[in-house]
Design a protein around this motif. Structure first.
Motif, short mmCIF file in Angstrom:
data_model
loop_
_atom_site.label_atom_id
_atom_site.label_comp_id
_atom_site.label_asym_id
_atom_site.label_seq_id
_atom_site.Cartn_x
_atom_site.Cartn_y
_atom_site.Cartn_z
N ASP A 85 18.16 -7.77 20.04
CA ASP A 85 19.06 -8.85 20.43
C ASP A 85 18.69 -10.17 19.76
O ASP A 85 17.50 -10.46 19.55
N VAL A 86 19.72 -10.95 19.45
CA VAL A 86 19.52 -12.34 19.05
C VAL A 86 20.43 -13.21 19.90
O VAL A 86 21.45 -12.73 20.43
N GLU A 91 18.54 -17.08 14.70
CA GLU A 91 18.04 -15.71 14.79
C GLU A 91 18.95 -14.73 14.04
O GLU A 91 18.48 -13.75 13.45
N LEU A 92 20.26 -14.99 14.05
CA LEU A 92 21.18 -14.13 13.32
C LEU A 92 20.97 -14.29 11.81
O LEU A 92 21.00 -13.30 11.05
N MET A 281 28.44 -9.60 20.49
CA MET A 281 29.00 -8.99 19.29
C MET A 281 27.89 -8.22 18.57
O MET A 281 26.70 -8.55 18.71
N VAL A 282 28.27 -7.18 17.83
CA VAL A 282 27.30 -6.38 17.08
C VAL A 282 27.61 -6.49 15.59
O VAL A 282 28.74 -6.24 15.16
N ALA A 304 21.31 -3.08 12.16
CA ALA A 304 22.29 -3.66 13.10
C ALA A 304 21.58 -4.61 14.05
O ALA A 304 20.37 -4.48 14.31
N ILE A 305 22.34 -5.57 14.57
CA ILE A 305 21.78 -6.55 15.51
C ILE A 305 22.86 -6.91 16.54
O ILE A 305 24.06 -6.91 16.22
N ALA A 306 22.43 -7.19 17.77
CA ALA A 306 23.37 -7.59 18.83
C ALA A 306 23.23 -9.09 19.10
O ALA A 306 22.13 -9.56 19.42
#
Length: 661
Positions: A85-86, A91-92, A281-282, A304-306
């Protein structure tokens, strides 16, 4: 003949599966509900007559089989890992930087992070064979039977392909609100959010319960496939859509993280307009070869990241606490708040659920509280900001009289809800009459919600007994009620007087007394007077009637308003006795049977009808009073209990020999 039947069955399955896809996946129905029901009835009738043609992928098998004792463990062939998670832009961007360092520039897919339960679905040669929850990512639970109840999950794909996909099972906001409303009326614990509701529904041991929960799914990843190869995530998803899976219509193909941030900001507010809940969002790397290079840790994917949205809460002051009477008499406290903007709307009221909820959180009139929306729908008080108390706050006391009719309220032991037991309470009348006139109750054709509202608004009906005192001259004055309609309605009302006691009892709307329980009570006591005068200890002796049901029946008939209404129904000529079913013989007179396992020659309903037509009774539980246990394939714990108590266990062949004697 058999070949023709088989061809017709296969044709019906294809047609029904097509219309399931159009309705549940594309949301674009092509036929009416009546036409769909006609096709399904024809298929069920043919499969009942020719059970050898039933297959696991038939649309009739979406709710089938006996309730499970427990879920079996399932080892995932490909791990179902989680997402890191971010929570902010920085962080994104860090995630994007790590991806570029490993694989260079790349395009992405941005998807909504639906708040539900992740599952894996397996297909062999296009047939759905197994479905499991994510669990810890490596071991989940086999919930195949329950997943079959979700109409947007295809039982047969449009290609005979072997593959595994991953999807998110969720409960739409609308059904989450309805489910919690019903649970609150029944005094059951509420689900905190749609995710918990979806998880709880998918893990029901009885698939029939899951089927009633209106779950849905979006498939979001192709885990593995035999005989095919894809270069990108988008390409794989398009293929899954083409062969019958429901894919999110909201996914976005983007070129870089800058574009992603723009869409994330747009969805932060727009998410409240969605029919389901999302919590973020992912962002996913689109190129599958680059995904392989990035790989994964033991717990989450590196490709992938959330991006998680913050929980939206606002401060508000509790100006008052009022109570409202629901359709089944539940009295629900509601906080009147200073208006605040929350999840896209202005909120001025919030549910407080019940008396225990208020005491547990120590909510007082005058308190400053934090408010949020459960499932982005139902405003609720999360906690009290006690440091802002002034000492002038007033504790709330639940009324001991119904605010609508003045009847003394009751609270059944073990339940959280306080209730008004008076069926004639104005707040309950309309809903009660709709239920009373419904098809499974008194079946008064033509007496629908619109007509009922007119009757109430014009003072013609104040309770269900008033229905039987309506006159022609009263009805023809109503809007859109002509001469023919008025006469037809009066005829339907008159015909309903002949119904059996079970329909009347069900129509009264007594809590916990559904159509089956009403049928059992009618069969056991034979008359309304017998039920009205029964004590709690008498009622619990009846098979399938438990303590709560017995207590509810006693409380209902202890109310003077309800007894007066029954008397008026009697005077109007409404039947108060059970209608005896046509008997074939008295071979099973005095005998009680329990059915367990899957019967090969009969459905449960058919076996029950045969036993009752021959003078016997069918119970759902084994006791010393049970005469026989009729056991089919895969019998459950009832067989063990029968052996422990020494109750005779018979097969279907032995049952038929008993019938032939």
């Amino acid at each position: 003949m058999r070949d023709n039947v088989k061809e017709r069955i296969e044709e019906l399955r294809k047609v029904i599966s097509y219309h399931d896809y159009m309705y549940y996946v594309l949301d674009s129905p092509e036929i009416s509900d009546e036409e769909y029901d006609r096709l399904m009835r024809e298929l069920k009738d043919l499969e009942r007559q020719y059970p050898e043609f039933i297959t696991p992928d038939s649309p009739t098998q979406r709710v089938g089989g006996q309730p499970l004792k427990e879920f079996a463990e399932h080892q995932h062939t490909i791990p179902l890992l989680s997402l890191d998670d971010v929570f902010n832009e920085g962080e994104l961007r860090d995630f994007d930087r790590r991806v570029k360092e490993a694989v260079g520039d790349t395009d992405y897919v941005l998807e909504l992070k639906i708040d539900g339960l992740s599952v894996a679905l397996q297909y062999d040669d296009g047939i759905f064979i197994r479905g499991a929850t994510r669990g810890d990512g490596y071991t989940g639970e086999d919930v195949t039977q329950n997943l079959k109840t979700i109409r947007s999950i295809p039982l047969r794909l449009k290609e005979d392909v072997t593959l595994e996909v991953r999807g998110e099972v969720y409960m739409p906001k609308k059904y989450f609100a309805e489910l919690n409303e019903a649970r609150e009326e029944e005094g059951q614990p509420l689900f905190a959010n749609p995710r918990n509701a979806a998880a709880g529904s998918l893990r029901q041991l009885d698939p029939a319960v899951t089927a009633r929960r209106q779950l849905d799914i979006f498939v979001f990843n192709l885990q593995r496939v035999e005989g095919k190869a894809f270069k990108t995530h988008i390409e794989a998803l398009e293929y899954l859509k083409d062969i019958g899976f429901k894919i999110s219509p909201y996914l976005i193909h983007i070129k870089d993280v800058e574009e992603a941030l723009g869409y994330i900001e747009e969805w932060r507010e727009k998410r409240h307009q969605l029919p389901f809940e999302i919590d973020g969002m992912v962002l996913k790397v689109n190129d599958l070869a680059k995904r392989d290079v990035l790989g994964a840790t033991a717990r989450h994917y590196r490709w992938a990241i959330a991006y998680k949205f913050p929980a939206e809460r606002q401060k508000a002051k509790v100006e008052d606490i009022i109570v409202q009477v629901g359709r089944t008499g539940a009295i629900t406290p509601t906080a009147v708040l200073t208006p605040v903007r929350l999840a896209g709307t202005t909120v001025s009221r919030a549910t407080l659920h019940n008396e225990d909820y208020i005491k547990e959180k120590d909510i007082r009139i005058g308190d400053t509280v934090l408010v949020q929306k459960a499932g982005d729908i139902i405003p609720e008080v999360v906690e009290v900001v006690k440091e802002e108390r002034t000492g002038k706050e007033v504790p709330f006391v639940m009324p001991d009289r119904c605010p609508e009719c003045g009847a003394k309220t009751v609270r059944i032991e073990g339940e959280a809800a306080v209730r008004c037991p008076n069926l004639n309470c104005p707040a309950q009348i309309r809903r009660g009459i709709i239920h009373f006139a419904s098809r499974d109750a008194m079946n008064i054709e033509g007496l629908g919600p619109a007509i009922i509202s007119q009757l109430i608004d014009n003072g013609l009906v104040k309770n269900i007994a008033d229905i039987y005192y309506l006159k022609y001259e009263d009805l023809v004055k109503l809007e859109r009620m002509g001469d023919k309609s008025a006469n037809n309605l009066l005829t339907a009302i008159e015909n309903s007087k002949k119904n059996g006691l079970d329909r009347l009892l069900f129509g009264l709307g007594i809590r916990y007394i559904g159509s089956k329980a009403a049928e059992v009570l009618s069969y056991w006591f034979k008359s309304m007077d017998g039920i009205m005068n029964a004590k709690q200890e008498d009622l619990v002796q009846v098979p399938e009637i438990g303590e709560k049901m017995a207590e509810s029946v006693v409380a209902f008939f202890a109310d003077d308003h309800n007894r007066e209404m029954i008397e008026r129904l009697k005077k109007a000529g409404v039947n108060m006795s059970s209608l005896e079913k046509a008997s074939v013989s008295n071979k099973f007179d005095g005998m009680t049977f329990v059915l367990t396992g899957t019967l090969e020659k009969y459905t449960r309903a058919q076996a029950t009808e045969i036993i009752e037509q021959n003078g016997g009774k069918v119970s759902s539980s084994v006791s010393k009073k049970t005469s026989y246990v009729l056991a089919g394939k895969d019998p459950g714990s009832k067989l063990d209990k029968a052996r422990k108590l020494g109750v005779p266990v018979i097969t279907e062949d032995e049952f038929e020999k008993m019938l032939s004697i």
